[in-house]
Scaffold this active site. Structure first.
Site, PDB file in Angstrom:
ATOM      1  N   GLU A   1       0.855  -1.197   0.000  1.00  0.00           N
ATOM      2  CA  GLU A   1       0.000   0.000   0.000  1.00  0.00           C
ATOM      3  C   GLU A   1       0.879   1.230   0.000  1.00  0.00           C
ATOM      4  OE1 GLU A   1      -2.169  -0.173   3.675  1.00  0.00           O
ATOM      5  OE2 GLU A   1      -2.945  -2.139   3.147  1.00  0.00           O
TER       6      GLU A   1
ATOM      7  N   LYS B   1       2.277   4.630   1.593  1.00  0.00           N
ATOM      8  CA  LYS B   1       2.450   5.117   2.963  1.00  0.00           C
ATOM      9  C   LYS B   1       2.068   6.596   2.970  1.00  0.00           C
ATOM     10  CE  LYS B   1       5.643   5.168   6.850  1.00  0.00           C
ATOM     11  NZ  LYS B   1       5.184   6.432   7.326  1.00  0.00           N
TER      12      LYS B   1
ATOM     13  N   ASP C   1       1.423  10.302   3.979  1.00  0.00           N
ATOM     14  CA  ASP C   1       2.180  11.183   4.865  1.00  0.00           C
ATOM     15  C   ASP C   1       1.228  12.193   5.488  1.00  0.00           C
ATOM     16  OD1 ASP C   1       4.241  12.320   6.181  1.00  0.00           O
ATOM     17  OD2 ASP C   1       5.142  13.285   4.446  1.00  0.00           O
TER      18      ASP C   1
ATOM     19  N   TYR D   1      -6.523  -0.105   8.309  1.00  0.00           N
ATOM     20  CA  TYR D   1      -6.275  -1.143   9.324  1.00  0.00           C
ATOM     21  C   TYR D   1      -7.533  -1.327  10.161  1.00  0.00           C
ATOM     22  CZ  TYR D   1      -3.452  -3.492  13.010  1.00  0.00           C
ATOM     23  OH  TYR D   1      -2.918  -4.376  13.901  1.00  0.00           O
TER      24      TYR D   1
ATOM     25  N   LYS E   1      10.717   3.633   3.144  1.00  0.00           N
ATOM     26  CA  LYS E   1      10.602   5.092   3.015  1.00  0.00           C
ATOM     27  C   LYS E   1      11.376   5.577   1.792  1.00  0.00           C
ATOM     28  CE  LYS E   1      10.187   7.433   6.829  1.00  0.00           C
ATOM     29  NZ  LYS E   1       9.323   8.314   7.569  1.00  0.00           N
TER      30      LYS E   1
ATOM     31  N   CYS F   1      28.663  43.081   7.398  1.00  0.00           N
ATOM     32  CA  CYS F   1      27.224  42.870   7.638  1.00  0.00           C
ATOM     33  C   CYS F   1      26.398  43.579   6.561  1.00  0.00           C
ATOM     34  CB  CYS F   1      26.854  43.399   9.016  1.00  0.00           C
ATOM     35  SG  CYS F   1      25.097  43.294   9.343  1.00  0.00           S
TER      36      CYS F   1
ATOM     37  N   CYS G   1      24.464  46.607   8.517  1.00  0.00           N
ATOM     38  CA  CYS G   1      25.094  47.750   9.194  1.00  0.00           C
ATOM     39  C   CYS G   1      26.549  47.928   8.790  1.00  0.00           C
ATOM     40  CB  CYS G   1      24.975  47.601  10.705  1.00  0.00           C
ATOM     41  SG  CYS G   1      26.001  46.284  11.348  1.00  0.00           S
TER      42      CYS G   1
ATOM     43  N   CYS H   1      27.669  39.141  13.079  1.00  0.00           N
ATOM     44  CA  CYS H   1      27.872  40.583  13.078  1.00  0.00           C
ATOM     45  C   CYS H   1      28.000  40.989  14.547  1.00  0.00           C
ATOM     46  CB  CYS H   1      26.678  41.290  12.431  1.00  0.00           C
ATOM     47  SG  CYS H   1      26.706  43.059  12.757  1.00  0.00           S
TER      48      CYS H   1
ATOM     49  N   CYS I   1      23.050  47.179  15.105  1.00  0.00           N
ATOM     50  CA  CYS I   1      22.607  46.519  13.876  1.00  0.00           C
ATOM     51  C   CYS I   1      21.083  46.308  13.928  1.00  0.00           C
ATOM     52  CB  CYS I   1      23.366  45.191  13.744  1.00  0.00           C
ATOM     53  SG  CYS I   1      22.939  44.273  12.273  1.00  0.00           S
TER      54      CYS I   1
HETATM   55  S1  IVH Z   1      -0.343   0.259   8.869  1.00  0.00           S
HETATM   56  C1  IVH Z   1       0.438  -1.659  13.231  1.00  0.00           C
HETATM   57  N1  IVH Z   1      -0.590   1.369   6.520  1.00  0.00           N
HETATM   58  O1  IVH Z   1       2.835   5.148   8.992  1.00  0.00           O
HETATM   59  C2  IVH Z   1       0.760  -0.565  12.277  1.00  0.00           C
HETATM   60  N2  IVH Z   1       0.380   2.664   8.273  1.00  0.00           N
HETATM   61  O2  IVH Z   1       5.434   4.602  10.376  1.00  0.00           O
HETATM   62  C3  IVH Z   1      -0.383  -0.183  11.431  1.00  0.00           C
HETATM   63  N3  IVH Z   1       0.934   4.974   7.615  1.00  0.00           N
HETATM   64  O3  IVH Z   1       1.684   4.692  12.284  1.00  0.00           O
HETATM   65  C4  IVH Z   1      -0.041   0.861  10.449  1.00  0.00           C
HETATM   66  N4  IVH Z   1       0.247   4.822   5.523  1.00  0.00           N
HETATM   67  O4  IVH Z   1       0.554   6.485  10.755  1.00  0.00           O
HETATM   68  C5  IVH Z   1      -0.153   1.530   7.798  1.00  0.00           C
HETATM   69  N5  IVH Z   1      -0.914   2.238   4.384  1.00  0.00           N
HETATM   70  C6  IVH Z   1      -0.500   2.399   5.646  1.00  0.00           C
HETATM   71  C7  IVH Z   1       0.045   3.620   6.108  1.00  0.00           C
HETATM   72  C8  IVH Z   1       0.478   3.710   7.441  1.00  0.00           C
HETATM   73  C9  IVH Z   1       0.769   5.609   6.449  1.00  0.00           C
HETATM   74  C10 IVH Z   1       1.518   5.585   8.815  1.00  0.00           C
HETATM   75  C11 IVH Z   1       0.812   5.273  10.105  1.00  0.00           C
HETATM   76  C12 IVH Z   1       1.806   4.487  10.905  1.00  0.00           C
HETATM   77  C13 IVH Z   1       3.086   5.007  10.369  1.00  0.00           C
HETATM   78  C14 IVH Z   1       4.207   4.032  10.613  1.00  0.00           C
END
Ligand code: IVH
Length: 669
Positions: free
Chosen positions: A114, A116, A118, A227, A313, A407, A410, A425, A431
Site C-alpha cells: 500500500e 504510505k 504522509d 487497518y 521510506k 554585515c 550595518c 555581526c 545593527c
Molecule cells: S499500517 C500496526 N498502513 O505510517 C501498524 N500505516 O510509520 C499499522 N501509515 O503509524 C499501520 N500509511 O501512521 C499503515 N498504508 C498504511 C500507512 C500507514 C501511512 C503511517 C501510520 C503508521 C506510520 C508508521
C-alpha cells in the site's frame, strides 16, 4: 569509542531526539527530515543495545512520539497504536521477507503493498454503525479525543452503509491535506500575514488540533483507512477486510496490490517512487503487510511494531533548478544565514523559490556557485535545502562564492568564533535586525507577553523611541501616539500590556533577556537555584556548572553576557522599570519541599485538575514529574482510564498508586 565517549554520545542523541520529537509531534514544526531523524534514532538504538548499562526508561527509544496537547481530553487506546519498522533499502526489504520465511518455513506468504500516506494517524471507533470516537495516536498508549473535528471530514462516514459490520470495532488510517487545498491555505495565510505551514502533514496536524471545528470544516481534509481491528471480524485477510471496509463506506487505499513474490514488491516500490509526484497528496513510502491474519498472528509484535509489516521510506523528492543569487540574513543573535534565490520550481506539490544554505562551510562543502544548476530537496522545513550541484552543466564563467566580509545591514566587519560554523555581526547594539530581533523575542508570548506586532517594533525602533527592550518601559501614551500607526485605543493597549508585563515571573524575564543558550527550561532551572539576578550576575562558570543540567556551554555564555557593561546597564534599566528580577520569596518556603523531591508519574484523566496543572503543582511543591515508570518512581498519580501497561509496571515495581484526592491531601497538609 571508549565508554565515556559512548555515554556522552548517548546523552547527546537522547537530548536531540527529545527536542526533535517535540518539534515534530507537539509543535508540528520539524527541523530535520524523517531520514535524518531515523538515522539518529537508529544510532541511539544500536548504542543502547550494545551498552545496556546506559539504557534509560526516559530515552526517546522507549516511545513512539507524542502529540498530546492540553486542550483535548485524553483517551487510552483500546489497542496500543504502534508504529512500523522503517527501511530505506531494497536489502532491508529482502531481510524482512527472509525473516518471515524463516519463522514460517512451510507457508506460502502473500504480501499486500500500500502507499504510505504522509499525514496524521487516526483511530476511529464505530459502535452499532455510528462514529463514536476519533483519537490521535498521542504517545501510542493514549491520544487526544478529536471526534468533533474528525466529524467534519467528508470522506469519513458518520454512519455506515449496509448491516454486516461488527457492533464494535476500530479502524485506523491517515488524515491528509491534499496539495491543492494546502497551497490555497498557505496563500491565504501569506496574505493575512500569518505563519505558513511547512508542509501538508503539518497543516493536517495543526487543523486537527484546532479548537473550533467550524474552521476545520472549511479545510479540505481527506482520510484513507488501512487497518481494521476488532473481536468479530469476518474475514481472514487484510485485503478482504479492506474491501469489506470499503463496502461499509470507508475510503480505503486505492493503489493496493497483492504480491506473491519479492520481485512484485520491488516493482510496486519502484513504480510509486517515480509516480508519486503525480498524486494529489503526499506519500513518503510504501507499506508492505503480510496478508493472512493467521500468519500475522504467528509472527506477532515487537515492543514497538508488528513483525508482519514494514515501511519502505522514499528518499525526499528532489528537483533541479538554477541558483540565481544569494541573500544574507541577519538573525537576532547576529548570526548570518546565506539564503539561495532559485528559479521557481515545483517540488512535492509546492513552488520553491528559496533554499537555505546554512553557512559558508556548507557552500564550500557542496561547492555551490551562483548560476549553477542545483538539486533542491524538501525535508520538514518551509525552506528546502540544496543537496548538490549538477557540475556537468557548469560553465567556465561561473565563479566560486565569496562569502560576505561585512554585515549587509550595518556594514560592520563580520567575525567568526573558532569552532562555530556561522559568521556573526558583532554590532549587537547598532545593527537593526539584531535590535529588533531581540525586542521581538523579549515581548514574545512565552517571554514578557507584550502585545505588539512585528511592524510596531519596527516603527518604535526606526523612529528612535526605543533602542532596547528596557526602553519599552519609558514609553508614554503621548510618545506612542506620535507614531502613524497608533490611535488612542491601540496606544492605550500597548502601554497597558507593557505595564502588565512587570508581573511576569523572574524565570520568564530571564528567558526574555535573550542570553544565548538560555531557553525557557534553562531559565527556570537557574532561577530555581539562584533566585535573584544579582546572584546570577555574581556567579562564576564553576558555580553555574554545579547546577544540575547546566553545562559548560550555557555557563560560559551567561558569564560572558554579564561581563559586558552594556548588558549590566540594560539589566539596571529593567530593575528601575520594576520588572521582576527575583523570585517572590513568600511562596517558596510555603510550597517547597512538601513533596520532598519525590518523583511522580501521571497517568489517565482527572476530575479537578488537567494533567498540565498537576505537573505544575508537583513542581511548585518541590516534586519531580517524569513521563515513564522506573525503579526511581515514588508514586503513580492515577486518574480514570489508566493504561494497562502502566498499571502492570507499577505493580511489578511495587510503586504506590495514589488518586487525585490523595495528591491534593499531600500538598494541602
Ligand atoms: S499500517 C500496526 N498502513 O505510517 C501498524 N500505516 O510509520 C499499522 N501509515 O503509524 C499501520 N500509511 O501512521 C499503515 N498504508 C498504511 C500507512 C500507514 C501511512 C503511517 C501510520 C503508521 C506510520 C508508521
Amino acid at each position: 569509542m571508549n565508554k565515556d565517549k559512548i555515554k556522552k554520545r548517548i546523552l547527546f542523541l537522547q537530548e536531540n531526539l527529545h527536542i526533535h520529537n517535540h518539534k515534530y509531534y507537539a509543535l508540528a514544526q520539524p527541523e530535520i527530515s524523517d531520514f535524518e531523524y531515523d538515522q539518529l534514532l537508529n544510532e541511539l538504538i544500536d548504542l543502547e543495545n550494545n551498552n545496556p548499562e546506559f539504557k534509560d526508561t526516559n530515552s526517546p527509544t522507549q516511545r513512539v512520539g507524542n502529540d498530546i496537547s492540553k486542550e483535548f481530553n485524553q483517551v487510552i487506546h483500546k489497542y496500543p497504536m504502534l508504529s512500523l519498522g522503517n527501511s530505506y533499502s531494497i536489502e532491508e526489504i529482502t531481510d524482512f521477507e527472509t525473516r518471515i520465511k524463516k519463522t514460517l518455513p512451510d507457508e506460502d506468504i502473500e504480501f499486500v503493498c500500500e502507499l504510505k500516506y504522509d499525514g496524521v494517524a487516526i483511530s476511529l471507533t464505530y459502535i452499532d454503525g455510528f462514529l463514536q470516537q476519533a483519537i490521535t495516536r498521542g504517545d501510542g498508549i493514549q491520544g487526544d479525543d478529536v471526534t468533533n473535528n474528525v466529524k467534519t471530514i467528508k470522506s469519513i462516514p458518520i454512519k455506515l452503509n449496509s448491516n454486516d459490520f461488527p457492533s464494535n470495532f476500530e479502524i485506523r488510517g491517515e488524515i491528509l491535506f491534499p496539495h491543492e487545498g494546502f497551497n490555497e491555505l498557505n496563500k491565504e495565510r501569506e496574505s493575512a500575514g500569518e505563519a505558513l505551514f511547512a508542509n501538508p502533514r503539518n497543516a493536517a496536524a495543526g487543523t486537527l488540533k484546532m479548537q473550533k471545528s467550524s474552521i476545520v470544516a472549511k479545510r479540505p481534509l481527506d482520510c484513507y483507512l488501512y487497518y481494521v481491528l476488532g473481536e468479530n471480524l469476518q474475514y481472514k485477510s487484510h485485503y478482504e477486510n479492506l474491501l469489506q471496509a470499503k463496502s461499509w463506506g470507508f475510503k480505503v487505499p486505492e493503489h493496493i496490490k497483492v504480491c506473491k513474490s519479492i520481485d512484485e514488491i520491488f516493482e510496486y516500490i519502484n513504480y510509486w517512487d517515480k509516480e508519486r509526484k503525480n498524486l494529489p497528496f503526499d506519500i513518503d513510502g510504501v507499506v508492505i503487510k503480510v496478508n493472512s491474519f493467521k500468519h500475522q498472528k504467528d509472527l506477532g509484535f515487537t515492543a514497538k511494531s508488528p513483525r508482519w509489516a514494514i515501511a519502505y521510506k522514499f528518499k525526499a523528492e528532489q528537483e533541479k533548478t538554477k541558483l540565481l543569487s544569494i541573500d544574507y540574513q541577519v538573525g537576532r543573535t547576529g548570526a548570518i544565514t546565506p539564503v539561495a534565490n532559485l528559479e521557481p520550481v515545483q517540488l512535492a506539490g509546492t513552488t520553491v523559490k528559496r533554499a537555505s544554505l546554512h553557512n559558508s562551510d556548507q557552500i564550500k562543502l557542496l561547492d555551490i556557485r551562483v548560476n549553477d544548476f542545483v538539486f533542491v530537496e524538501k525535508g520538514g522545513e518551509i525552506i528546502p535545502k540544496i543537496v548538490g550541484v549538477d557540475k556537468s552543466l557548469r560553465t567556465n564563467e561561473i565563479q566560486e562564492v565569496k562569502f560576505i566580509s561585512h554585515c549587509p545591514e550595518c556594514n560592520t566587519k563580520l567575525i567568526r568564533v573558532e569552532g562555530e560554523a556561522k559568521h556573526y555581526c558583532p554590532n549587537d547594539t547598532g545593527c537593526p535586525p539584531q535590535i529588533k530581533g531581540r525586542i521581538e523575542h523579549f515581548i514574545s508570548r512565552k517571554a514578557m507577553n507584550i502585545g505588539a506586532a512585528e511592524a510596531t517594533v519596527e516603527a518604535l525602533v526606526d523612529s528612535g523611541l526605543i533602542k532596547d527592550s528596557a526602553d519599552l518601559y519609558s514609553l508614554t501614551k503621548e510618545s506612542v501616539l506620535s507614531l502613524e500607526r497608533f490611535a488612542e485605543k491601540s496606544a492605550n493597549n500597548l502601554i497597558e500590556s507593557i505595564k502588565n508585563s512587570k508581573q511576569i515571573p523572574f524565570s520568564r524575564v530571564l528567558f526574555a533577556i535573550g542570553i544565548r543558550y538560555v531557553g525557557e527550561t534553562v531559565a527556570k532551572t537557574i532561577v530555581k537555584e539562584l533566585k535573584t539576578i544579582d546572584n546570577i550576575i555574581n556567579s562564576s562558570t564553576e558555580q553555574l556548572i554545579e547546577i544540575e543540567e547546566i553545562g559548560e556551554r550555557i555557563a560560559q555564555s551567561i558569564v560572558d553576557y554579564f561581563k559586558d557593561a552594556k548588558n549590566i546597564d540594560f539589566i539596571n534599566k529593567l530593575k528601575i522599570a520594576g520588572v521582576q528580577l527575583e523570585v517572590e520569596e513568600i511562596n517558596n518556603s510555603d510550597f517547597e519541599d512538601k513533596l520532598n523531591a519525590q518523583t511522580f508519574v501521571i497517568s489517565g484523566t482527572f476530575e479537578k485538575y488537567s494533567r498540565d496543572e498537576l505537573k505544575e503543582l508537583i513542581s511548585k511543591y518541590g516534586g519531580k514529574n517524569t513521563g515513564s515508570i522506573s525503579a526511581k518512581t515514588n508514586f503513580l498519580l492515577a486518574g480514570e482510564n489508566i493504561g494497562p501497561s502502566k498499571l502492570e509496571k507499577v505493580k511489578k515495581l511495587n510503586i504506590p498508586i495514589i488518586t487525585e484526592n490523595d495528591f491534593i491531601k499531600m500538598i494541602e497538609e
